[in-house]
Design an enzyme around this catalytic site. Structure first.
Site, PDB file in Angstrom:
ATOM      1  N   SER A  82     -11.433   2.976 -30.984  1.00 20.08           N
ATOM      2  CA  SER A  82     -10.628   1.819 -31.329  1.00 20.08           C
ATOM      3  C   SER A  82      -9.796   2.067 -32.596  1.00 20.08           C
ATOM      4  CB  SER A  82     -11.519   0.577 -31.444  1.00 20.08           C
ATOM      5  OG  SER A  82     -10.773  -0.597 -31.281  1.00 20.08           O
ATOM      6  N   LYS A 134      -3.022 -25.595 -36.625  1.00 22.24           N
ATOM      7  CA  LYS A 134      -3.990 -25.129 -37.613  1.00 22.24           C
ATOM      8  C   LYS A 134      -5.395 -24.971 -37.037  1.00 22.24           C
ATOM      9  CE  LYS A 134      -5.231 -23.681 -41.597  1.00 22.24           C
ATOM     10  NZ  LYS A 134      -4.817 -22.355 -42.025  1.00 22.24           N
TER      11      LYS A 134
END
Length: 198
Positions: A82, A134
């Site tokens: 990764s 948000k």
């Protein structure tokens, strides 16, 4: 480069001991090696499962720039997966130990939906926020289609950056990375070498 890749892993190490590698501190060590006239080439010894995407692209770019000054060689000893693979493939050359593993070219994030567990326990969170998005993707409600689409777009953006960096670092087309190595699996050393030669 040992441990989980984070942008500022040293903050955690100060509290819980070593277990991560900071991209910022690694970049600083790289710059010192470049400035040291007694260093003729740089070896990046990697044993990492990867980690966060933050700081990885910037470090990979620094390694590519460093190649113009000194040879930079990376070795998966024994794991470069990764984010660690993203960084390692930016070196001039990249090797893997015979029993090592590399790859896991992919990006993921998780959403946990705790809403039913909370209902069972009689817990009802109230989120107070400003800004339309948000609290988008918060774990207290099921993930809606719009939030999931946005989360997927962020994963896709990072995946595009990741595969582009691997293609640049290894000198192959992006399509080859995505079709041959970029499907998210970790490959053993022998299989990785066979795929590179194919």
């Amino acid at each position: 480069m040992y441990g989980v890749v984070t942008q500022r892993g040293n903050m955690v190490d100060d509290v819980s001991g070593p277990g991560s590698v900071s991209t910022q501190q690694f970049a600083s060590a790289l710059r010192q090696a470049l400035a040291d006239d007694s260093v003729s080439q740089i070896l990046i010894d990697i044993d990492s499962p990867g980690g966060s995407v933050y700081g990885v692209s910037e470090l990979a770019d620094e390694i590519v720039s460093a190649r113009a000054q000194k040879p930079v060689v990376a070795i998966a000893n024994s794991l470069a997966a990764s984010a660690a693979y993203w960084i390692g493939c930016s070196a001039s050359e990249f090797y893997v130990t015979p029993g090592g593993e590399v790859g896991s070219i992919g990006v993921w994030q998780a959403h946990f939906d705790y809403s039913q567990a909370f209902v069972t326990k009689g817990i009802q969170p109230t989120l107070i926020s400003a800004g339309k998005y948000k609290v988008e993707g918060n774990p207290y409600v099921p993930l809606d289609e719009e939030a999931q689409g946005f989360m997927q777009s962020r994963v896709d953006d990072y995946y595009a950056s990741f595969t582009k960096a691997v293609a640049r670092g290894r000198g192959v087309p992006i399509a080859q990375v995505r079709e041959g190595m970029g499907q998210g699996r970790v490959l053993g050393g022998d299989r990785w070498l066979r795929r590179r030669k194919a």
